[in-house]
Write an enzyme that holds these catalytic residues in place. Sequence first.
Site, PDB file in Angstrom:
ATOM      1  CG  HIS A 182      13.240 -34.136   9.661  1.00 15.59           C
ATOM      2  ND1 HIS A 182      13.604 -33.207  10.618  1.00 15.59           N
ATOM      3  CD2 HIS A 182      13.623 -35.351  10.158  1.00 15.59           C
ATOM      4  CE1 HIS A 182      14.171 -33.828  11.638  1.00 15.59           C
ATOM      5  NE2 HIS A 182      14.204 -35.130  11.389  1.00 15.59           N
ATOM      6  CD  GLN A 221      17.283 -40.301   5.727  1.00 17.93           C
ATOM      7  OE1 GLN A 221      17.886 -41.336   5.469  1.00 17.93           O
ATOM      8  NE2 GLN A 221      17.177 -39.827   6.961  1.00 17.93           N
TER       9      GLN A 221
END
Length: 409
Positions: free
Chosen positions: A127, A207
């Site tokens: 990310h 996540q």
Amino acid sequence: MSVAATLSPAADVRADFPGMVTGDGAPWHYLDTAATAQKPQAVIDAMTRALGVDYATVHRGVYGRSAQMTLGYEAARRRVAEFIGAKGEDEVIFVRGATEAINLVAASWGMAQIGEGDRIVLSMLEHHSNIVPWQMVAERTGAQIDVCPLTEDGRIDLGALEAMMTPRTRLVALAHVSNVLGSVLDARAAADIAHSVGAKLLLDGCQAAPRMALDMAALGCDFYALSGHKLYGPTGIGVLWAREEILGAMPPWQGGGAMIDRVTFEKTTYAPPPQRFEAGTPIITEAIALHAAIDYVAALGPDRLLAHEAGLARQLRDELRALNSVTLFGPEESAGIVSFAIEGVHPHDLGTILDEENVAIRAGHHCAQPLMDHLGVPATARASFGLYSDENDIAALLRGIERTQRIFG
């Protein structure tokens, strides 16, 4: 009955989430939990109480309500420590989100420990929040960034990672679970590889934290960042965990109230961690609501949630594979996240049509543009499951995809 259905907590809990219906009361098929999770009523109630009848500042007030709020705030820290398997609550720092957690490590530990010619290792699937802070460190220190490739099925290539290690490698920063591909890192193996050359391992756990049981000792990492709003809690709060001895040697990042021992105009001395890294009025109500979210998730069982969401991901991949012109990305075994593309249909167009069917997905580069370049696409469509997801959501998504294919066919 399918495996996903037998494992599903969704039938028991979906009613706990007031956001899972549309304005007219119809079911809302929310498949964007990787971006942010819906909130159970227990979290909403905890936040409302904290902002209302329980509200006061913490740590400073001598009156009763302030003392009670302080107890609640620090109880939240202890609950986080227990949930992630930390050695103690002093290893838990409250921040605004995982992005701030990584930036804190970069600005404090990174600027103190990384120098010219040192190496920082990232992976192709990171990310942007686990790329840009390290680029800033590299630009300011003269360090170099190395990028670990992926396996053919979209996992971080640990063999390549091991080959990239050098005596100048100072940090390895990797996603525990990819926000695009759902691929799960063998974190312990990555930690052993990093530690073999004396490097530290930072894990982006955004996540992973909502989907699997965590144990910092078992993972073997040195830093762990997670986000509250992806863990069914509120926005505006996240957690940085780091080993006690590392935190103790890190300089402050931000200055102000609460992070000091004593201030004079000649010299300031600083509080020990975690207070050293929590300048200003704390994130009080958000921490208390995060406590409620963790209690909610823990009661259901993280292992059960991972099995449920992974089962739905397998089912969706099987269904999508049977459709013409659909390309799937990532490994067959995914932690509840499925990214795909439909030939001739931009993901944004698909997302718009699905919205008309009360189906919410994410369409775009998912703050992972280097990964999009690697995959050879400008964007993907992403369906991500939560503890409230079920097979009806998959069926609604498939109906919307079939309608989209008819429109663009």
